[in-house]
Write a protein that holds these residues in place. Sequence first.
Motif, PDB file in Angstrom:
ATOM      1  N   ALA A 114      35.730  17.916   5.376  1.00 32.19           N
ATOM      2  CA  ALA A 114      34.444  17.485   4.820  1.00 32.19           C
ATOM      3  C   ALA A 114      34.548  16.058   4.281  1.00 32.19           C
ATOM      4  O   ALA A 114      33.644  15.233   4.472  1.00 32.19           O
ATOM      5  N   GLN A 162      28.013  17.363   6.704  1.00 31.36           N
ATOM      6  CA  GLN A 162      28.389  18.396   5.736  1.00 31.36           C
ATOM      7  C   GLN A 162      27.805  19.756   6.113  1.00 31.36           C
ATOM      8  O   GLN A 162      28.425  20.800   5.871  1.00 31.36           O
ATOM      9  N   PRO A 207      30.837  22.953   1.499  1.00 30.86           N
ATOM     10  CA  PRO A 207      31.738  21.926   2.046  1.00 30.86           C
ATOM     11  C   PRO A 207      32.969  21.665   1.189  1.00 30.86           C
ATOM     12  O   PRO A 207      34.025  21.308   1.718  1.00 30.86           O
TER      13      PRO A 207
END
Length: 377
Positions: A328, A134, A321
Amino acid sequence: MQIGIPTETQAGETRVAATPETVKKFVAMGCKVVVQAGAGVASSCIDSAYEAAGASIAATAADALGNADMVLKVVAPTADETALIKQGATVLAAFAPHQNPHFDAYAAKGLTCVAMELIPRITRAQSSDILSSQANVAGYKAVLMAANEYAGLFPMMMTAAGTIKPARTVVLGVGVAGLQAIATAKRLGAVVEASDLRPAAREQVESLGGRWLDVPMSEEEAAKALSTGGYAWQPSPEYIRDQAAVVDKAVSNANIVITTAQIPGRKAPTLVKAETVAKMKPGSIIVDMAVSTGGNVEGSQLDQTVVTDNGVRIVGIGNIPALVATEASALYARNMLNFLAPMHNKDTSEIVLNREDDMVKPTLIVDAGTVNYQKPN
């Protein structure tokens, strides 16, 4: 074994914990997967794709969670969500345990809670490391956010009307997010400088084409920093003073600043003082990637863009993210799969946590209703 995938309920959370790609693999293991309707829409994962991968679609969260032996989530369940989860189920998510207020609810339900962000930084755990995956997408997106806010251009351009100088970019904190930010800014044509407490990060910065903001240190300090890798190093007051001066000069002359420094369980360190921001040129952009844990920049505000008196824009988005949810989610879902796949029993089609595994043990913040996690003082 039944796995439940609910829609995330936290405001602004667009990611999903399983994609059709990973669902297909769980189904191949012999697991039944139930996905709440619309759970992946914001991540470009539509219900029909989940069905094609072998999942069942549930109309409500209660239907997705009520019979699930294992629940996969992005954000830790709230008290309301916990009430829907089957007694004794296993829940995998990013629990933010140092600030999570729901431990009593988890214990009352007899849950086993696996905090994915506590997976240790060991070689075989890299493919399950949600923090790294992330941070990678966040570091990339942070630079694009800065470019969007910036009224100038990143690359140098030579035109008949004159030459446009490249944007001067400073990245503070050279972990996964910082390295990705450096690489992205360089690809866009910026001149990049970077700073970190770890001397070893210099080689990484320079390998990406960045300039290292060097802070002179004594031989004793250098040896101490190298021996600890920088993470546990306690710099001297003199070093902190010298680093602040170097950062102040670089940031004051920068067009773009990206800050990434966070300490798990603690407030983010202040890297950019208000007086430094006041020296920056009008139109300069700061993206404070640590804003959700207190911020690296004095004056940054969670989920707001602050415009200072001298025309500097401080961008503070807490969940970067989620702005690139498709990739993601794909990475997060693979992290989950990579964590669980080695514990799959082919004979029984069950996934059974190996509680003695060095990769699993640190993540068990609640085990069958017993709270293991001790919040730091």
